[in-house]
Design a protein around this motif. Structure first.
Motif, PDB file in Angstrom:
ATOM      1  N   GLY A 189      12.313  70.555  33.035  1.00  0.00           N
ATOM      2  CA  GLY A 189      12.897  69.233  33.225  1.00  0.00           C
ATOM      3  C   GLY A 189      13.688  69.080  34.497  1.00  0.00           C
ATOM      4  O   GLY A 189      13.640  69.918  35.387  1.00  0.00           O
ATOM      5  N   VAL A 190      14.424  67.990  34.515  1.00  0.00           N
ATOM      6  CA  VAL A 190      15.241  67.623  35.663  1.00  0.00           C
ATOM      7  C   VAL A 190      16.682  67.507  35.199  1.00  0.00           C
ATOM      8  O   VAL A 190      16.952  66.946  34.138  1.00  0.00           O
ATOM      9  CB  VAL A 190      14.787  66.268  36.247  1.00  0.00           C
ATOM     10  CG1 VAL A 190      15.715  65.796  37.345  1.00  0.00           C
ATOM     11  CG2 VAL A 190      13.358  66.367  36.744  1.00  0.00           C
ATOM     12  N   GLN A 191      17.589  68.050  35.973  1.00  0.00           N
ATOM     13  CA  GLN A 191      19.018  67.909  35.698  1.00  0.00           C
ATOM     14  C   GLN A 191      19.587  66.965  36.748  1.00  0.00           C
ATOM     15  O   GLN A 191      19.522  67.254  37.946  1.00  0.00           O
ATOM     16  CB  GLN A 191      19.718  69.272  35.775  1.00  0.00           C
ATOM     17  CG  GLN A 191      21.187  69.221  35.468  1.00  0.00           C
ATOM     18  CD  GLN A 191      21.459  68.965  33.999  1.00  0.00           C
ATOM     19  OE1 GLN A 191      20.803  69.522  33.138  1.00  0.00           O
ATOM     20  NE2 GLN A 191      22.419  68.133  33.714  1.00  0.00           N
ATOM     21  N   ALA A 192      20.106  65.822  36.318  1.00  0.00           N
ATOM     22  CA  ALA A 192      20.740  64.862  37.224  1.00  0.00           C
ATOM     23  C   ALA A 192      22.119  64.556  36.668  1.00  0.00           C
ATOM     24  O   ALA A 192      22.247  64.149  35.517  1.00  0.00           O
ATOM     25  CB  ALA A 192      19.909  63.587  37.325  1.00  0.00           C
ATOM     26  N   MET A 193      23.141  64.804  37.491  1.00  0.00           N
ATOM     27  CA  MET A 193      24.517  64.615  37.046  1.00  0.00           C
ATOM     28  C   MET A 193      25.309  63.857  38.104  1.00  0.00           C
ATOM     29  O   MET A 193      25.173  64.127  39.291  1.00  0.00           O
ATOM     30  CB  MET A 193      25.181  65.972  36.803  1.00  0.00           C
ATOM     31  CG  MET A 193      24.511  66.800  35.744  1.00  0.00           C
ATOM     32  SD  MET A 193      25.247  68.434  35.569  1.00  0.00           S
ATOM     33  CE  MET A 193      26.841  68.000  34.927  1.00  0.00           C
ATOM     34  N   ARG A 194      26.145  62.941  37.623  1.00  0.00           N
ATOM     35  CA  ARG A 194      27.059  62.254  38.532  1.00  0.00           C
ATOM     36  C   ARG A 194      28.237  63.174  38.811  1.00  0.00           C
ATOM     37  O   ARG A 194      28.600  63.991  37.971  1.00  0.00           O
ATOM     38  CB  ARG A 194      27.514  60.943  37.924  1.00  0.00           C
ATOM     39  CG  ARG A 194      26.355  59.953  37.750  1.00  0.00           C
ATOM     40  CD  ARG A 194      26.849  58.637  37.172  1.00  0.00           C
ATOM     41  NE  ARG A 194      25.750  57.768  36.818  1.00  0.00           N
ATOM     42  CZ  ARG A 194      25.396  56.690  37.510  1.00  0.00           C
ATOM     43  NH1 ARG A 194      26.040  56.362  38.594  1.00  0.00           N
ATOM     44  NH2 ARG A 194      24.389  55.951  37.113  1.00  0.00           N
ATOM     45  N   GLU A 195      28.842  63.012  39.999  1.00  0.00           N
ATOM     46  CA  GLU A 195      29.952  63.876  40.372  1.00  0.00           C
ATOM     47  C   GLU A 195      31.173  63.676  39.483  1.00  0.00           C
ATOM     48  O   GLU A 195      31.928  64.598  39.231  1.00  0.00           O
ATOM     49  CB  GLU A 195      30.337  63.642  41.836  1.00  0.00           C
ATOM     50  CG  GLU A 195      31.399  64.594  42.325  1.00  0.00           C
ATOM     51  CD  GLU A 195      31.644  64.439  43.797  1.00  0.00           C
ATOM     52  OE1 GLU A 195      32.539  63.643  44.158  1.00  0.00           O
ATOM     53  OE2 GLU A 195      30.952  65.105  44.580  1.00  0.00           O
ATOM     54  N   GLY A 196      31.387  62.463  39.005  1.00  0.00           N
ATOM     55  CA  GLY A 196      32.543  62.190  38.153  1.00  0.00           C
ATOM     56  C   GLY A 196      32.430  60.807  37.543  1.00  0.00           C
ATOM     57  O   GLY A 196      31.391  60.152  37.605  1.00  0.00           O
ATOM     58  N   SER A 197      33.549  60.333  36.976  1.00  0.00           N
ATOM     59  CA  SER A 197      33.515  59.048  36.281  1.00  0.00           C
ATOM     60  C   SER A 197      34.113  57.904  37.090  1.00  0.00           C
ATOM     61  O   SER A 197      33.956  56.752  36.720  1.00  0.00           O
ATOM     62  CB  SER A 197      34.238  59.163  34.941  1.00  0.00           C
ATOM     63  OG  SER A 197      35.580  59.554  35.147  1.00  0.00           O
ATOM     64  N   GLY A 198      34.793  58.200  38.190  1.00  0.00           N
ATOM     65  CA  GLY A 198      35.324  57.135  39.039  1.00  0.00           C
ATOM     66  C   GLY A 198      34.206  56.401  39.758  1.00  0.00           C
ATOM     67  O   GLY A 198      33.086  56.910  39.876  1.00  0.00           O
ATOM     68  N   GLU A 199      34.511  55.206  40.239  1.00  0.00           N
ATOM     69  CA  GLU A 199      33.470  54.376  40.876  1.00  0.00           C
ATOM     70  C   GLU A 199      32.786  55.100  42.029  1.00  0.00           C
ATOM     71  O   GLU A 199      31.560  55.146  42.108  1.00  0.00           O
ATOM     72  CB  GLU A 199      34.088  53.051  41.352  1.00  0.00           C
ATOM     73  CG  GLU A 199      33.078  51.918  41.468  1.00  0.00           C
ATOM     74  CD  GLU A 199      32.322  51.886  42.786  1.00  0.00           C
ATOM     75  OE1 GLU A 199      31.135  51.530  42.776  1.00  0.00           O
ATOM     76  OE2 GLU A 199      32.910  52.215  43.818  1.00  0.00           O
ATOM     77  N   ALA A 200      33.543  55.721  42.918  1.00  0.00           N
ATOM     78  CA  ALA A 200      32.936  56.426  44.061  1.00  0.00           C
ATOM     79  C   ALA A 200      32.186  57.680  43.608  1.00  0.00           C
ATOM     80  O   ALA A 200      31.102  57.979  44.129  1.00  0.00           O
ATOM     81  CB  ALA A 200      34.012  56.790  45.082  1.00  0.00           C
ATOM     82  N   GLU A 201      32.732  58.408  42.628  1.00  0.00           N
ATOM     83  CA  GLU A 201      32.085  59.635  42.154  1.00  0.00           C
ATOM     84  C   GLU A 201      30.799  59.337  41.392  1.00  0.00           C
ATOM     85  O   GLU A 201      29.870  60.133  41.395  1.00  0.00           O
ATOM     86  CB  GLU A 201      33.030  60.433  41.246  1.00  0.00           C
ATOM     87  CG  GLU A 201      34.211  61.037  41.967  1.00  0.00           C
ATOM     88  CD  GLU A 201      35.366  60.055  42.112  1.00  0.00           C
ATOM     89  OE1 GLU A 201      35.393  59.022  41.406  1.00  0.00           O
ATOM     90  OE2 GLU A 201      36.239  60.320  42.945  1.00  0.00           O
TER      91      GLU A 201
END
Length: 152
Positions: A65-77
């Motif tokens: 599969g593919v692992q896709a993660m956002r850097e954080g929960s803030g708008e810029a992250e």
């Protein structure tokens, strides 16, 4: 970025195991992203299916599969997205005698564009000599397609 790498490796360390076995049944590793279908621009509030192609380390690995993660929960992250392929092999396998010419695997993930600011994708390509993750960086703006200018 080191924090992300730690979380990414921690997520990959979860492996299937047999109840009668004291060790993991599979070993999961990151796989190099070699291609993607990122668009030239995003439109806000649309859902996108992002396809990637990743390279298995060898023929003894299987793409899972593919692992896709956002850097954080803030708008810029939230607009910084780390992407890697995930491959696995049996944990007790110490050598690989299989050969395969085509080790490329396709996978995908979906994401909704919820900001009008550009998104930055960090596509995992391996590690450097110090063991630090290396990424190809792709910035995708958010907006509308510019109308075609008539030829004179």
């Amino acid at each position: 970025m080191k924090k992300f790498l730690f979380l990414f490796i921690a997520a990959l360390s979860l492996t299937a195991c047999d109840v009668d076995d004291d060790g993991p049944g599979t070993v999961q590793v990151l796989a190099e992203v070699v291609d993607t279908t990122l668009p030239e621009f995003f439109e806000k509030d649309k859902l996108y299916d992002i396809k990637i192609t990743y390279l298995l380390p060898d023929a003894c690995h299987t793409g899972i599969g593919v692992q896709a993660m956002r850097e954080g929960s803030g708008e810029a992250e939230r607009r910084k997205i780390y992407v890697g392929g995930v491959a696995s092999r049996p944990a007790n396998q110490t050598t690989c005698n299989l050969e395969e010419d085509d080790l490329e695997v396709e996978g995908s993930f979906s994401m909704r564009v919820d900001s009008d600011q550009p998104y930055t994708f960090y596509l995992w390509t391996g590690v450097d000599v110090d063991g630090e993750s290396v990424y190809d960086e792709v910035v995708v703006p958010v907006g509308e397609e510019e109308p075609a200018t008539p030829q004179e």
